[in-house]
Every structure is written in C-alpha cells, then in structure tokens.
Motif scaffolding. Structure first.
Motif, PDB file in Angstrom:
ATOM      1  N   TRP A   1       0.820  -1.213   0.000  1.00 57.92           N
ATOM      2  CA  TRP A   1       0.000   0.000   0.000  1.00 57.92           C
ATOM      3  C   TRP A   1       0.858   1.269   0.000  1.00 57.92           C
ATOM      4  O   TRP A   1       0.416   2.314  -0.448  1.00 57.92           O
ATOM      5  CB  TRP A   1      -0.990  -0.031   1.188  1.00 57.92           C
ATOM      6  CG  TRP A   1      -1.977  -1.152   1.027  1.00 57.92           C
ATOM      7  CD1 TRP A   1      -2.638  -1.493  -0.132  1.00 57.92           C
ATOM      8  CD2 TRP A   1      -2.405  -2.098   2.013  1.00 57.92           C
ATOM      9  NE1 TRP A   1      -3.441  -2.589   0.096  1.00 57.92           N
ATOM     10  CE2 TRP A   1      -3.332  -2.969   1.388  1.00 57.92           C
ATOM     11  CE3 TRP A   1      -2.110  -2.288   3.375  1.00 57.92           C
ATOM     12  CZ2 TRP A   1      -3.951  -4.016   2.080  1.00 57.92           C
ATOM     13  CZ3 TRP A   1      -2.728  -3.323   4.048  1.00 57.92           C
ATOM     14  CH2 TRP A   1      -3.630  -4.170   3.400  1.00 57.92           C
ATOM     15  N   TYR A   2       2.099   1.164   0.489  1.00 54.15           N
ATOM     16  CA  TYR A   2       3.013   2.313   0.375  1.00 54.15           C
ATOM     17  C   TYR A   2       3.639   2.363  -1.019  1.00 54.15           C
ATOM     18  O   TYR A   2       4.418   3.257  -1.314  1.00 54.15           O
ATOM     19  CB  TYR A   2       4.146   2.213   1.400  1.00 54.15           C
ATOM     20  CG  TYR A   2       3.728   2.408   2.853  1.00 54.15           C
ATOM     21  CD1 TYR A   2       2.686   3.251   3.203  1.00 54.15           C
ATOM     22  CD2 TYR A   2       4.413   1.755   3.878  1.00 54.15           C
ATOM     23  CE1 TYR A   2       2.331   3.433   4.526  1.00 54.15           C
ATOM     24  CE2 TYR A   2       4.057   1.930   5.216  1.00 54.15           C
ATOM     25  CZ  TYR A   2       3.010   2.768   5.529  1.00 54.15           C
ATOM     26  OH  TYR A   2       2.656   2.941   6.836  1.00 54.15           O
ATOM     27  N   ASN A   3       3.337   1.349  -1.833  1.00 56.09           N
ATOM     28  CA  ASN A   3       3.913   1.240  -3.183  1.00 56.09           C
ATOM     29  C   ASN A   3       5.438   1.172  -3.137  1.00 56.09           C
ATOM     30  O   ASN A   3       6.128   1.766  -3.969  1.00 56.09           O
ATOM     31  CB  ASN A   3       3.428   2.397  -4.073  1.00 56.09           C
ATOM     32  CG  ASN A   3       3.585   2.096  -5.561  1.00 56.09           C
ATOM     33  OD1 ASN A   3       3.607   0.941  -5.963  1.00 56.09           O
ATOM     34  ND2 ASN A   3       3.715   3.134  -6.362  1.00 56.09           N
TER      35      ASN A   3
ATOM     36  N   ILE B   1      -1.834   9.286   2.527  1.00 57.30           N
ATOM     37  CA  ILE B   1      -0.533   9.522   1.898  1.00 57.30           C
ATOM     38  C   ILE B   1       0.327  10.334   2.858  1.00 57.30           C
ATOM     39  O   ILE B   1      -0.050  11.427   3.272  1.00 57.30           O
ATOM     40  CB  ILE B   1      -0.685  10.355   0.597  1.00 57.30           C
ATOM     41  CG1 ILE B   1      -1.790   9.774  -0.299  1.00 57.30           C
ATOM     42  CG2 ILE B   1       0.643  10.483  -0.135  1.00 57.30           C
ATOM     43  CD1 ILE B   1      -1.522   8.412  -0.845  1.00 57.30           C
ATOM     44  N   ASP B   2       1.507   9.800   3.169  1.00 51.37           N
ATOM     45  CA  ASP B   2       2.457  10.492   4.043  1.00 51.37           C
ATOM     46  C   ASP B   2       3.178  11.542   3.183  1.00 51.37           C
ATOM     47  O   ASP B   2       3.932  11.198   2.264  1.00 51.37           O
ATOM     48  CB  ASP B   2       3.428   9.438   4.598  1.00 51.37           C
ATOM     49  CG  ASP B   2       4.495  10.041   5.491  1.00 51.37           C
ATOM     50  OD1 ASP B   2       4.922  11.181   5.231  1.00 51.37           O
ATOM     51  OD2 ASP B   2       4.906   9.347   6.433  1.00 51.37           O
TER      52      ASP B   2
ATOM     53  N   ARG C   1       7.353  13.511  -0.631  1.00 51.39           N
ATOM     54  CA  ARG C   1       8.332  14.528  -1.061  1.00 51.39           C
ATOM     55  C   ARG C   1       9.706  13.911  -1.238  1.00 51.39           C
ATOM     56  O   ARG C   1      10.410  14.156  -2.209  1.00 51.39           O
ATOM     57  CB  ARG C   1       8.408  15.634  -0.004  1.00 51.39           C
ATOM     58  CG  ARG C   1       7.974  16.983  -0.511  1.00 51.39           C
ATOM     59  CD  ARG C   1       8.191  18.118   0.472  1.00 51.39           C
ATOM     60  NE  ARG C   1       8.147  17.791   1.875  1.00 51.39           N
ATOM     61  CZ  ARG C   1       7.066  17.895   2.654  1.00 51.39           C
ATOM     62  NH1 ARG C   1       5.931  18.340   2.151  1.00 51.39           N
ATOM     63  NH2 ARG C   1       7.119  17.588   3.934  1.00 51.39           N
ATOM     64  N   GLN C   2      10.060  13.066  -0.289  1.00 51.01           N
ATOM     65  CA  GLN C   2      11.391  12.456  -0.342  1.00 51.01           C
ATOM     66  C   GLN C   2      11.509  11.550  -1.573  1.00 51.01           C
ATOM     67  O   GLN C   2      12.534  11.525  -2.243  1.00 51.01           O
ATOM     68  CB  GLN C   2      11.621  11.654   0.924  1.00 51.01           C
ATOM     69  CG  GLN C   2      13.077  11.312   1.093  1.00 51.01           C
ATOM     70  CD  GLN C   2      13.303  10.454   2.325  1.00 51.01           C
ATOM     71  OE1 GLN C   2      12.376   9.937   2.937  1.00 51.01           O
ATOM     72  NE2 GLN C   2      14.559  10.309   2.690  1.00 51.01           N
TER      73      GLN C   2
ATOM     74  N   SER D   1      -0.321  14.482   6.281  1.00 50.35           N
ATOM     75  CA  SER D   1      -0.910  13.490   5.369  1.00 50.35           C
ATOM     76  C   SER D   1      -2.122  14.044   4.614  1.00 50.35           C
ATOM     77  O   SER D   1      -2.701  15.060   4.999  1.00 50.35           O
ATOM     78  CB  SER D   1      -1.340  12.258   6.165  1.00 50.35           C
ATOM     79  OG  SER D   1      -2.460  12.574   6.964  1.00 50.35           O
ATOM     80  N   VAL D   2      -2.475  13.308   3.563  1.00 50.18           N
ATOM     81  CA  VAL D   2      -3.738  13.553   2.855  1.00 50.18           C
ATOM     82  C   VAL D   2      -4.465  12.216   2.826  1.00 50.18           C
ATOM     83  O   VAL D   2      -3.887  11.199   2.450  1.00 50.18           O
ATOM     84  CB  VAL D   2      -3.484  14.021   1.398  1.00 50.18           C
ATOM     85  CG1 VAL D   2      -4.794  14.146   0.630  1.00 50.18           C
ATOM     86  CG2 VAL D   2      -2.734  15.356   1.385  1.00 50.18           C
ATOM     87  N   ARG D   3      -5.729  12.196   3.276  1.00 52.34           N
ATOM     88  CA  ARG D   3      -6.457  10.923   3.265  1.00 52.34           C
ATOM     89  C   ARG D   3      -7.932  11.139   2.969  1.00 52.34           C
ATOM     90  O   ARG D   3      -8.444  12.259   3.061  1.00 52.34           O
ATOM     91  CB  ARG D   3      -6.260  10.180   4.598  1.00 52.34           C
ATOM     92  CG  ARG D   3      -6.772  10.922   5.792  1.00 52.34           C
ATOM     93  CD  ARG D   3      -6.556  10.130   7.083  1.00 52.34           C
ATOM     94  NE  ARG D   3      -7.270  10.767   8.166  1.00 52.34           N
ATOM     95  CZ  ARG D   3      -6.840  11.815   8.858  1.00 52.34           C
ATOM     96  NH1 ARG D   3      -5.650  12.347   8.573  1.00 52.34           N
ATOM     97  NH2 ARG D   3      -7.569  12.347   9.797  1.00 52.34           N
TER      98      ARG D   3
END
Ligand SMILES: C[S@@+](CC[C@H](N)C(=O)[O-])C[C@H]1O[C@@H](n2cnc3c(N)ncnc32)[C@H](O)[C@@H]1O
Ligand code: SF4
Length: 395
Positions: A261-263, A340-341, A346-347, A376-378
């Motif tokens: 899920w973090y891809n 999304i963290d 960004r990193q 985050s955005v969720r």
C-alpha cells in the motif's frame, strides 16, 4: 552501504498447490501436482538465490510472505529450506515479519512448532466462515471446529501473531450467519482480520452455479450492510481499521501488506507471482510445470539477469515517474488512517503532493471527501464511499 541506508524490501513467495480447489477461488493454484512439490521447492530456492544476487547490497528484507495456494501443504523442512535460501541470498532483518498462509485443516501443534522453529512468526489462516453450510458451499477442507483447533495449535506451537481471512457477500449468506461468523472470530481473538468481499471470478465453480441459476447472484446492498456490521463489531472490539478491508489490534498491522500500500519495492517469486522493484513491475509465468523446467535449464546456463528479472519472468516493464505517483496515490488512499504520508512522498518524488495535485485535492477537501493535514492527505469516510470520484483525478 550503511545498514540504516538500505532500502526496505518485501519478499512474496507463491506456493501454487492446494488440497482442494475452493468453489470461489481463481488463484494460480493446482490440486493434482503434488508430485511437483519437491522439484518446485528446489526451483524456488534457485529463483530466490538469482533474485538475491541481483538485488545486491542495496536492500534489507523486512517482510517475507509465503502465500498461495496453500503453503501449509509443504513440510516444515521445505518451509525451512525456502527461508534458508532467502536468508543466505538477501540481508534479512533479524526481526523480520515472516508470514505463511495456512489452511486450518493442516495445522497441528507439532506442525506450527516446527515451522516456528524455522522462522515463521505470523500465520494467516483461511477461516472464511463459521457456518458449516457456507463452508460446504465453498468446498473447504475444514469445518468450524478445525478453525478453533488450528488457532489453538498455532498459539500452543508458539506462532502467536495470527490473521483470520473471512469472506462476505456470498449467495445464501445472511446478516445473521455473518454476525455469527464475526462473533466466532472475536472469540478467537486474532491479532488481525482480513475481510474479502466475494468476487465471482471467471472459471470458478461458484460463477458457473450463479450463471446456471443454481445459486442466486450476490446482493451488493446486503454485502454493503455486512461490511458496515463488520466495521461496527470489529471497531467496538478494539480492532483498528487501518485499511479498507483490514483490521488489526494496535501494533499488529501486516507490515508486508503495508509495503504494497506504500507502493514500495517487493519481489514476487514462484509461478504467477507479481513484483515491483527498482522501478520495474513484472510477473512470473503461471505454469508450475514450465516454471520448474525453466529454472532447471537456467541452472545449467548460468546467465546473468537484470534485477528483478529472472529466467521465469513472463513480462516486465519500467514504471515511469507519473505512473508511480498515480499508483502511490491510489494504493495509499486505501490506508484509512494514514493516507498519503506527505514527507515520504516529497522524499520519493522530489515535489510536494500539493504542488502536483493541489487544485483537485483542494476541490475534494472542500466537498468533504479528503482531509488535508501537514503530515498526510487521506479520504474521509464519505470520500471512501465515493473514492472513484477522487481517484480518477490522480490518474
Ligand atoms: C491465498 S488465500 C488464503 C490461504 C489458503 N489458501 C486458504 O484459503 O485457507 C487468500 C484469501 O483470499 C480470499 N479469496 C480467494 N478467492 C476469493 C474470491 N473469489 N473472492 C473473495 N475472496 C477470495 C480467501 O478469503 C482466502 O483466504
Ligand atoms: S482459497 Fe485458498 S485453499 Fe481455496 S483454492 Fe484458493 S488458494 Fe486454495
């Protein structure tokens, strides 16, 4: 490279054997290939060492997942050989999460103790239902008592981190039988629960029964009520919903699935397995017979392959940055609490998420579908129900 700078890697190993094919299942798994298990394990160990060599010293494995199929059809010695191959081919964290999927019918205390001794520290048990009628409809090899015994055996054998898989939205299933399944699940106190909405897959017995009118079609509204009931019951019992279909006791989230899920990078080995590593998405050929043959030929040829490819890779393509961003957003939005963290985004991509999709994110935040915070955005709860409206702006 310093240990802390190594990239986290997950390893998925597909074991393509089952005792009986369940009526709903379309996974790449076979019931009359037992004679192939020994050469398969050898071929899989060869593939592990090829991929491990290709991965070099860049990665540190933090999760291993033996899935299938039914890994519990393998002997503890065979599981041990496979894990040994991973350990000698990759840098593996000493506290890595090492899961195997298991059919309740296969789990005795001695079996669990032995697989625990060779490294398994988490088990994902296919409970599916507590209703004997539903288990028979599924053609499962076990009854509800076997599930209870399997959970006890795992714990007594020392494997204490347990997941139970359940299926809902099945023809003839009612809210009452589903409630009974959930109550039985809670009595067993698993660390983790995965819920699967029945998908009527092409080529399955269940699909044929529905098409011929022998079974009613699944009822989507009833399935939605079942999902809501499960959400209420699991939340009230202290389970945290960390993903659309997954609940865990605090600290017991599945690290392997989080990697998807973090891809982030994972290698997929074994027939039909999928992987995504070093920017390449790929899958392995599906036939276990051809898999064993190809790996045998490759042993003699000793060729070098570009990581993560191997002689059994059927298809592989480079995933460009824009596509990786879209995939990261689509997968990450499944994480109900974390979303999304933004710092990790960004990193990884060198830009803030709001610089890339600021306009659509602001619009969906305005209409109450997204929560935007510094970290985050969720999706909101309403956003989860209308997620297709949000996600189509990211592709
Ligand atoms: C690889 S199987 C799990 C382990 C083991 N093979 C077993 O069934 O006991 C993963 C899970 O996928 C789910 N599953 C398989 N086919 C499905 C389908 N068509 N619709 C919904 N869930 C499905 C089942 O809950 C199953 O436990
Ligand atoms: S659900 Fe599990 S046991 Fe049943 S056929 Fe699929 S992989 Fe095999």
């Amino acid at each position: 490279m310093k240990r802390e700078n190594l990239l986290p890697l997950s390893v998925y190993l597909h074991i393509p054997f089952c005792g009986v094919k369940c009526s709903y299942c379309a996974f790449n798994t076979y019931t009359s290939l037992d004679h192939l298990i020994v050469p398969f394990v050898e071929a899989l160990c060869d593939e592990i060492s090829l991929v491990g060599r290709g991965a070099g010293e860049k990665y540190r494995v933090h999760t291993i997942f033996l899935g299938g199929g039914t890994p519990s059809l393998l002997t503890p010695q065979q599981i041990g050989m496979i894990l040994q191959a991973v350990g000698s081919s990759f840098a593996v964290n000493p506290d890595a999460e090492i899961t195997m999927e298991a059919n309740p019918a296969d789990l005795t205390r001695a079996y669990c103790a032995q697989v625990g001794d060779v490294g398994i520290n988490r088990m994902s048990i296919g409970m599916q239902s507590s209703s004997e009628t539903e288990l028979r409809l599924f053609d499962r090899r076990h009854d509800n008592d076997a599930v209870i015994r399997a959970v006890q055996s795992a714990r007594q054998g020392g494997v204490r981190n347990l997941n139970l898989d359940l299926i809902y939205g099945v023809p003839h299933q009612t809210l009452e039988t589903w409630r009974a399944t959930l109550m039985q699940t809670l009595i067993l106190q698993p660390d983790h629960v995965s819920l699967y909405a029945l998908s009527l897959e092409e080529g399955t017995a269940m699909r044929a029964w529905v098409e011929r009118g022998k079974l009613p079609s699944p009822d989507d509204d009833l399935a939605a009520d079942m999902y809501d009931l499960a959400t209420d019951m699991l939340n009230s019992a202290g389970y945290v919903q960390y993903e659309i279909s997954n609940w865990a006791l605090p600290g017991r989230e599945c690290l392997h699935n989080l990697q998807y899920w973090y891809n982030l990078d994972y290698v997929g080995l074994g027939p039909g397995a999928h992987g995504f590593a070093a920017g390449v998405r790929y899958h392995v050929l599906r036939s276990p017979v051809r898999y064993v043959e190809r790996m045998k030929d490759a042993r003699d040829a000793a060729l070098v392959y570009d990581f993560p490819r191997t002689p059994v890779t059927e298809e592989a393509h480079v995933v460009e940055r824009d596509e990786q961003i879209a995939e990261t957003l689509i997968m990450g939005m499944r994480l109900t609490q974390r979303g999304i963290d933004r710092a990790a985004f960004r990193q990884r991509f060198g830009s803030d998420l709001l610089d890339i999709h600021g306009e659509s994110i602001a619009r969906h935040a305005q209409s109450g579908l997204l929560v935007v915070e510094d970290a985050s955005v969720r999706l909101t709860e309403r956003g989860r129900m209308l997620s297709n409206i949000v996600l189509r702006d990211f592709v």
